[in-house]
Design an enzyme around this catalytic site. Structure first.
Site, mmCIF file in Angstrom:
data_model
loop_
_atom_site.group_PDB
_atom_site.id
_atom_site.type_symbol
_atom_site.label_atom_id
_atom_site.label_comp_id
_atom_site.label_asym_id
_atom_site.label_seq_id
_atom_site.Cartn_x
_atom_site.Cartn_y
_atom_site.Cartn_z
ATOM 1 C CD GLN A 159 -82.204 64.256 -4.487
ATOM 2 O OE1 GLN A 159 -83.213 63.570 -4.675
ATOM 3 N NE2 GLN A 159 -81.963 64.843 -3.323
ATOM 4 C CG HIS B 56 -76.323 69.359 -1.844
ATOM 5 N ND1 HIS B 56 -75.492 69.357 -0.747
ATOM 6 C CD2 HIS B 56 -77.577 69.193 -1.364
ATOM 7 C CE1 HIS B 56 -76.228 69.177 0.349
ATOM 8 N NE2 HIS B 56 -77.493 69.070 0.001
ATOM 9 C CE LYS C 139 -80.040 63.210 -0.266
ATOM 10 N NZ LYS C 139 -80.854 64.161 0.444
ATOM 11 C CB CYS D 113 -77.816 72.258 0.774
ATOM 12 S SG CYS D 113 -78.226 71.937 2.475
ATOM 13 C CG ASP E 83 -74.097 64.937 -5.689
ATOM 14 O OD1 ASP E 83 -74.677 63.908 -5.289
ATOM 15 O OD2 ASP E 83 -74.233 66.046 -5.155
HETATM 16 N N1 PMP Z 1 -75.977 66.125 -3.183
HETATM 17 C C1 PMP Z 1 -77.292 66.151 -3.482
HETATM 18 C C2 PMP Z 1 -77.714 66.308 -4.919
HETATM 19 C C3 PMP Z 1 -78.229 66.022 -2.459
HETATM 20 O O1 PMP Z 1 -79.540 66.043 -2.769
HETATM 21 C C4 PMP Z 1 -77.797 65.871 -1.123
HETATM 22 C C5 PMP Z 1 -78.802 65.773 0.017
HETATM 23 N N2 PMP Z 1 -79.835 66.698 -0.057
HETATM 24 C C6 PMP Z 1 -76.428 65.829 -0.865
HETATM 25 C C7 PMP Z 1 -75.546 65.967 -1.911
HETATM 26 C C8 PMP Z 1 -75.884 65.657 0.539
HETATM 27 O O2 PMP Z 1 -76.302 64.430 1.071
HETATM 28 P P1 PMP Z 1 -76.108 64.102 2.622
HETATM 29 O O3 PMP Z 1 -76.723 65.247 3.371
HETATM 30 O O4 PMP Z 1 -76.857 62.819 2.814
HETATM 31 O O5 PMP Z 1 -74.649 63.966 2.888
#
Ligand code: PMP
Length: 436
Positions: free
Chosen positions: A218, A135, A241, A383, A215
Site C-alpha cells: 500500500q 496482510h 496497486k 485478507c 510490506d
Molecule cells: N500486503 C498488503 C498490505 C496488501 O494490501 C496486499 C494486497 N491487498 C498484499 C500484501 C498482497 O498483494 P498481492 O495480492 O498483489 O500479492
C-alpha cells in the site's frame, strides 16, 4: 468546504480509460487494485504488439532492445524504493510471491546470512516478528517456513482501532528469549490506511541483528518516501496497486545479500551450467528469475513508475484534500470508522482508505446496496483476519480513494450510506429495524 487542492483531478482522471468504459461508476476500491492510466496500457500494448520477443537469451537486436528496457525498469524500481547503492530488484508475480520467496530464502539453511545479520549466529531459538495488522501475504508464507525450519512466530499486538500497541517490555522480552532473525511489517494498512511509524522496529531489528522487511504493497503508492527513509533490508510490492498491471511486482534488496542466499524456484534463465546432478546459478537478481518473465507487465511497471513520479505532488495533494473532506463528511454520518480515533500511538498519518461499519448492517449488505448505486467498495476481512479479530469484527466495508477520485465521489458515498441506513432503518446505535 472549497476544494483545497489546485491540482486538476478532472484532467488526471481523463488519463484513465476505465471511466470512459464505465460512465457513472464511483470507483472506491483502489486499495484492492488501482486503475491503469493510458500510458501503462500503451506500454503493455507496445510490447505485445510491436516488441513481442523474449529477453536475456536472444542474439538479435530486437531481443537485446527488449532486454535493455526490462533492465532499465529494474533500475527504476530499485531507485523508486531504495537509496542504497547496492539495491537491486527481483521481479516477482507480486507481493505474495515476493513474501514466499523471502520466507524461503531467509529461513533456508543453505543461505549464508550469519556474517551480515548477527541473529543468524545466535544460539537462541530463532524467531520471526510480525504484527496482527499484517496482510495474509505477510503471515502465511512465514507460517509455512516456520513450520519447516523450526522458527517461533511472534506478533506485535494491534488494538481495537488497528494501531500497533506492544506493551513497553514486549520487544525486550522477545529479544531475551529468542534470536529474532526476521522482522517483517507493513508500513501502511490496507484496512485502515494507517501509516505505521516503523522507525522503532527498524532500530530494534538493526540492534537485534535481524533482517528488516517492509510490506510496501500500500505504501508504494501513497508514501514511497517513507519506504526509502526506513532503508529496509527488503521491501516487497505489487505493480497493480501502483497504477501498473497485475502479474508483476518486485522484491528490492541488497544484491550482495541476495548473492549469498539460497535459490527459490529452479528452471531456465537462472543457471550458469546444468549437469546431471547439480547446477550452477547466476548472480542475483537473475538467480531468482526462473522462466520467462512477465515482460509486457514489466514494461508497464516502468510506465507506472513514470506516472507516479510525474504526478507525485498532485497525488499527495489530492489525497490530502480527499482525506480532509471525507473525514469531515463521514464523521457526520455516525458510522464507525476504524483507525480514525485520535491516538497517543505514534503513526505517520493516514491515507484515504476507510474501513467502516454502518451500525447494525453487515459489511456485505452495505457493499451490495452501494453497488446497486454504482459505487464500488470492498467488503470482507481484506485478507487480514488477525486484524479483524483485534478490531472485534468479522468484516468491514472499505472505501479507498486515489488520485482520480473527486469530492463528488465522497458525496456519492455519503448519499449511498444514507440509503443503506434507510433500507435497514438503523437508528445509529446498532439497532436494526425490520425493513419493509
Ligand atoms: N500486503 C498488503 C498490505 C496488501 O494490501 C496486499 C494486497 N491487498 C498484499 C500484501 C498482497 O498483494 P498481492 O495480492 O498483489 O500479492
Amino acid at each position: 468546504m472549497p476544494q483545497a487542492s489546485h491540482y486538476d483531478t478532472m484532467s488526471i482522471r481523463k488519463e484513465f480509460p476505465f471511466f470512459e468504459a464505465n460512465p457513472g461508476i464511483v470507483y472506491l476500491d483502489s486499495a484492492a487494485t488501482a486503475l491503469k492510466p493510458r500510458t501503462v496500457i500503451d506500454a503493455l500494448l507496445r510490447y505485445n504488439t510491436h516488441e513481442s520477443v523474449n529477453i536475456h537469451r536472444g542474439v538479435y537486436r530486437l531481443s537485446q532492445q527488449a532486454t535493455d528496457t526490462v533492465e532499465k525498469v529494474r533500475a527504476r524500481v530499485a531507485r523508486f524504493v531504495s537509496t542504497a547503492d547496492d539495491a537491486t530488484a527481483v521481479f516477482t508475480k507480486g507481493t505474495t510471491e515476493g513474501f514466499n520467496l523471502l520466507a524461503h530464502i531467509l529461513t533456508s539453511e543453505a543461505s549464508k546470512l550469519s556474517d551480515r545479520f548477527a541473529a543468524y549466529a545466535s544460539a537462541k531459538p530463532p524467531a520471526i516478528l510480525l504484527s496482527e495488522s499484517e496482510h495474509h501475504a505477510n503471515i502465511v508464507p512465514w507460517q509455512i517456513a516456520a513450520q519447516r525450519a523450526g522458527y517461533k512466530l511472534l506478533y506485535l499486538p494491534a488494538n481495537a482501532d488497528g494501531y500497533l500497541v506492544p506493551p513497553a517490555d514486549f520487544l525486550a522480552q522477545a529479544a531475551s528469549t529468542y534470536a529474532i532473525r526476521i522482522v517483517s511489517l507493513s508500513l501502511q494498512s490496507n484496512v485502515t490506511g494507517i501509516i505505521h511509524d516503523l522507525a522503532p522496529y527498524r532500530e530494534f531489528a538493526a540492534k537485534a541483528g535481524a533482517v528488516f522487511i517492509v510490506d510496501a504493497a500500500q505504501a508504494i503508492v501513497h508514501v514511497p518516501e517513507h519506504i526509502r527513509s526506513l532503508a529496509p533490508d527488503f521491501s516487497v510490492f505489487s505493480a497493480h496497486k501502483l497504477f501498473g498491471t497485475t502479474g508483476v511486482g518486485a522484491v528490492v534488496g541488497s544484491k550482495p545479500v541476495l548473492d549469498h542466499t539460497d535459490v527459490y524456484q529452479g528452471g531456465g534463465g537462472m543457471i550458469t551450467l546444468v549437469e546431471p546432478d547439480r547446477s550452477g546459478y547466476l548472480e542475483a537478481p537473475g538467480k531468482y528469475e526462473a522462466g520467462t518473465q512477465a515482460i509486457g507487465e514489466i514494461y508497464a511497471l516502468g510506465a507506472a513508475i513514470d506516472f507516479a513520479t510525474q504526478n507525485a505532488a498532485a497525488l499527495s495533494a489530492i489525497e490530502a484534500d480527499l482525506l480532509a473532506y471525507a473525514d469531515e463528511k463521514l464523521a457526520a454520518t455516525g458510522i464507525r470508522i476504524f483507525g480514525k480515533t485520535p491516538t497517543p500511538y505514534a503513526t505517520l498519518g493516514r491515507s484515504p482508505i476507510y474501513s467502516f461499519e454502518v451500525p447494525g448492517v453487515h459489511a456485505h449488505d452495505t457493499g451490495t446496496i452501494l453497488d446497486e448505486q454504482d459505487i464500488c467498495i470492498r467488503a470482507g476481512h481484506h485478507c487480514c483476519q488477525l486484524l479483524m479479530r483485534a478490531l472485534g469484527v468479522s468484516a468491514t466495508a472499505r472505501a479507498s480513494f486515489s488520485v482520480y477520485n473527486t469530492r463528488d465521489d465522497v458525496d456519492r458515498l455519503i448519499d449511498g450510506i444514507g440509503y443503506v441506513k434507510k433500507i435497514f432503518r438503523t437508528d445509529g446505535h446498532g439497532t436494526k429495524h425490520k425493513a419493509s
